[in-house]
Design an enzyme around this catalytic site. Structure first.
Site, mmCIF file in Angstrom:
data_model
loop_
_atom_site.group_PDB
_atom_site.id
_atom_site.type_symbol
_atom_site.label_atom_id
_atom_site.label_comp_id
_atom_site.label_asym_id
_atom_site.label_seq_id
_atom_site.Cartn_x
_atom_site.Cartn_y
_atom_site.Cartn_z
ATOM 1 N N ASP A 191 34.951 -12.382 11.746
ATOM 2 C CA ASP A 191 34.913 -13.257 12.744
ATOM 3 C C ASP A 191 35.142 -12.979 14.055
ATOM 4 O OD1 ASP A 191 36.060 -16.519 12.240
ATOM 5 O OD2 ASP A 191 37.723 -15.519 13.281
ATOM 6 N N GLU A 256 30.287 -13.092 13.177
ATOM 7 C CA GLU A 256 30.145 -14.249 13.953
ATOM 8 C C GLU A 256 29.932 -14.167 15.403
ATOM 9 O OE1 GLU A 256 32.319 -18.344 13.786
ATOM 10 O OE2 GLU A 256 33.273 -16.441 13.500
#
Length: 538
Positions: A191, A256
Site C-alpha cells: 500500500d 501501489e
C-alpha cells in the site's frame, strides 16, 4: 489474473455482519471458477478499524473481526489446494496510533522508539513544520501535547507515519514481512509504496503548476508533492524488500503507486526497473474518470517506453474508487455494455490484470445515505464527497437469501436492490450474463498466446477507437474497442476472423462495432491487416 478480496464485504461466516477468513474459504470455488491465479486480501491485521484496517496496531496478528492466525493458515492451504496464490495488503508507511511502537514513541523525546515516527518542533508561531496536506483534509501534522511536537500523518491523524530514515524501523518492518512469508504467504501488495520516506530536511512543497479546481479534498493536489512522498531514498528500501523476497521461492511484490497523471507511470517505471526493485507496480492511472483512447494508450506506451524491463499491473476498480461501470457511465450505451467493453479491454492489455470483487457481476456503485456511511473521508466531507463506501458494499451471492447470502446478521453496509439484482446465482445460469462473459474472456486470455504474452503495438485511429496489435510467435490479434455509445464502421484490408468474446460483425471487409462494441481479429502475422476507413454508422 489477480482477484482482489475486500474481506469485510466478501462473506460473513459467523453472523456478525462483517466478512471473515472462513467466509473467504467458503467462497473460494467462485474465485477459482473465474480463472484467478492469485487472491489479493485487503488488510486483515489487528486494527482499531478507523480506516477499515489500513491503520494497523499489530503487524503480526489477525484482527478477531476476521478470525485467527489458524484461519489465515487454513485460507493459505485451501487456496494453494485449488491452485491459487495469496498476497496481502501490507500497510508499511504508517501504523495506527494504537500500535505499541507509537505509544512508546509519543511518551517522551528520549525513549528507545522516540524517533520511530516523524516528529518535529512547531514553527516559531506554533504552526506545523511544513505546509504538507493530509489526504483526509487539513494539515499532515498533528500536535501532541505530551511531547510538545507535531507528528506526521499523510492520512488520518490516527495513522502516524513511520520514520524510514531510522534503520531500526526498517529492520522491524522487514521482520514483520518475514513473519508472513514464513507462514506460506506468496507475496505482498504494498500500500502507498511511494510514501515510505519523507524529506529529512522537512522542506515545504511548492505549489502545483496547474492547480485543480479546489474541492473538499483537493488541497493535496494544490501542491507539487515532491518532499512528502516519492523521495529517491524510497528505492533503497525497496531493494531491501526485494532482497528479502528473493530469499524465498516464487514470491511476488506489487506496489501501489499513489500518484496521479503521467508521474504515476514514471514512478511505475522507476519502481520496477532492473531486478532489484518491485516485481510489478500499479497506479491510479486507470482508476480515474478518464475514458479516452489517448488516455489508455498513454498509460500503456508510457510504461513500455519508461520501463522496458518492468512489468505493469492494470485494473479499473478497487476498494478506493467508484466502480468503473458507474464512473464511466457517460460513455456507455447501458451499464452491462460498459461492463463487457471494459472487461474485454482489460483482458487484452499487456501485463498482469486485476479485478475487484463484484466487478465480474457488473456491479455498480451503491448509493448510500449519510446515516449509512462508515468511511471517514465521506463522514468529514459529505455531501461534496460521497466517499468509498459505495464500492465496498457486500458481495451478493443468492438473490432470495437474507442480505443476498452475505450474512445472517445485519451487514456493516447495506445490500440494496440494484446490487441484489446482480446476485451470483441469478447470473450463474444465464449464458449471456456479465459473470459468464468474464469467465469466457478470462479463459480466452489464458488460452491465447498473443494476449498472455504478446507484445503491444498501437494503431493510429481517431477517437473514440482504441486499437492495438498483440503479437506472439503463434498468434497475432488486432484488438479494436469503441469507447463511445455511437456505432461505428471500420474498413479493413487483409484476411481476418473474429476471435473470442466480441460485440461486432465482420463482413465484406467492414467491421461494424455497435456502441461500446469490441472485436479481437485473428489473422496471419505475415499478412497485412490495415484499417483504411472510419465512419460513424447510421
Amino acid at each position: 489474473m489477480i482477484y482482489q478480496v475486500y474481506p469485510r464485504s466478501f462473506q460473513d461466516s459467523d453472523g456478525d455482519g462483517i466478512g471473515d477468513l472462513q467466509g473467504i474459504i467458503r467462497r473460494l470455488p467462485h474465485i477459482a471458477s473465474l480463472g484467478a491465479d492469485c487472491i489479493w486480501l485487503s488488510p486483515v491485521f489487528l486494527s482499531p478499524q478507523k480506516d477499515m484496517g489500513y491503520d494497523v496496531s499489530d503487524y503480526c496478528d489477525i484482527d478477531p473481526l476476521f478470525g485467527t492466525l489458524a484461519d489465515f493458515d487454513a485460507l493459505i492451504a485451501a487456496a494453494h489446494g485449488v491452485g491459487m496464490r495469496v498476497i496481502t495488503d501490507q500497510v508499511l508507511s504508517h501504523s495506527s496510533d494504537q500500535h505499541p511502537w507509537f505509544r512508546e514513541s509519543r511518551a517522551s523525546r528520549d525513549n528507545p522508539k522516540a524517533d520511530w515516527y516523524v516528529w518535529a518542533d512547531p514553527m516559531p508561531d506554533g504552526s506545523p513544520p511544513t505546509n504538507w496536506h493530509s489526504h483526509f483534509g487539513g494539515p499532515a501534522w498533528e500536535f501532541d501535547a505530551t511531547r510538545g511536537q507535531y507528528y506526521l500523518h499523510n492520512f488520518l491523524a490516527s495513522q502516524p507515519d513511520l520514520n524510514f530514515h531510522n534503520p531500526g524501523v526498517q529492520e522491524a518492518i522487514l521482520a514483520t514481512c518475514e513473519f508472513w512469508l514464513q507462514r506460506g504467504l506468496d507475496g505482498f501488495r504494498l500500500d502507498t509504496v511511494n510514501y515510505y520516506v519523507h524529506d529529512a530536511l522537512l522542506r515545504s512543497n511548492p505549489p502545483a503548476e496547474a492547480r485543480p479546481q479546489v474541492m473538499a479534498t483537493d488541497l493535496y493536489g494544490m501542491q507539487r508533492n515532491i518532499y512528502n512522498k516519492s523521495r529517491p531514498e524510497n528505492l533503497a528500501f525497496l531493494r531491501r524488500l526485494r532482497q528479502l523476497t528473493d530469499r524465498h521461492d516464487d514470491i511476488m511484490m506489487v506496489g501501489e503507486v499513489g500518484e496521479m497523471g503521467d508521474r504515476s507511470i514514471e514512478l511505475m517505471a522507476e519502481y520496477t526497473a532492473g531486478r532489484d526493485h518491485l516485481h510489478m507496480a500499479y497506479s491510479f492511472a486507470m482508476l480515474s474518470p478518464d475514458f479516452t483512447a489517448a488516455h489508455f494508450r498513454r498509460c500503456i506506451e508510457g510504461f513500455q517506453t519508461g520501463a522496458p524491463d518492468g512489468h505493469p499491473y492494470w485494473s479499473f476498480s478497487n476498494h478506493d474508487v467508484p466502480r468503473h461501470p458507474s464512473r464511466w457511465a457517460d460513455h456507455a450505451v447501458d451499464h452491462d455494455a460498459m461492463a463487457r467493453l471494459s472487461c474485454a479491454m482489460l483482458m487484452a492489455f499487456e501485463g498482469t490484470i486485476g479485478i475487484y470483487q463484484g466487478e465480474e457481476l457488473g456491479q455498480e456503485e451503491t448509493a448510500l445515505d449519510y446515516h449509512e456511511l462508515t468511511d471517514a473521508q465521506a463522514l468529514r466531507f459529505w455531501p461534496a464527497v460521497k466517499g468509498r463506501d459505495g464500492c465496498r458494499t457486500p458481495m451478493v451471492w443468492e438473490a432470495d437469501a437474507p442480505h443476498a447470502g452475505f450474512s445472517t446478521g445485519t451487514p456493516w453496509l447495506p445490500v440494496k436492490a440494484p446490487q441484489l439484482a446482480r446476485a451470483v446465482d441469478r447470473q450463474q445460469a444465464d449464458p449471456d450474463s456479465v459473470l459468464n462473459f468474464y469467465r469466457r474472456a478470462i479463459a480466452f486470455r489464458k488460452a491465447s498466446p498473443a494476449l498472455s504474452g504478446g507484445r503491444t503495438t498501437f494503431l493510429d485511429l481517431p477517437e473514440p477507437v482504441l486499437a492495438f496489435r498483440r503479437a506472439a510467435a503463434d498468434q497475432v490479434l488486432t484488438c479494436v474497442f469503441n469507447l463511445s455509445p455511437a456505432p461505428i464502421v471500420l474498413g479493413l484490408t487483409g484476411d481476418a476472423a473474429l476471435a473470442g468474446p466480441h460485440a461486432a460483425t465482420l463482413a465484406g471487409g467492414r467491421l461494424r462495432l455497435p456502441g461500446n462494441g469490441f472485436a479481437l481479429l485473428d489473422h496471419d502475422g505475415a499478412l497485412a491487416l490495415d484499417i483504411k476507413t472510419f465512419e460513424h454508422a447510421d
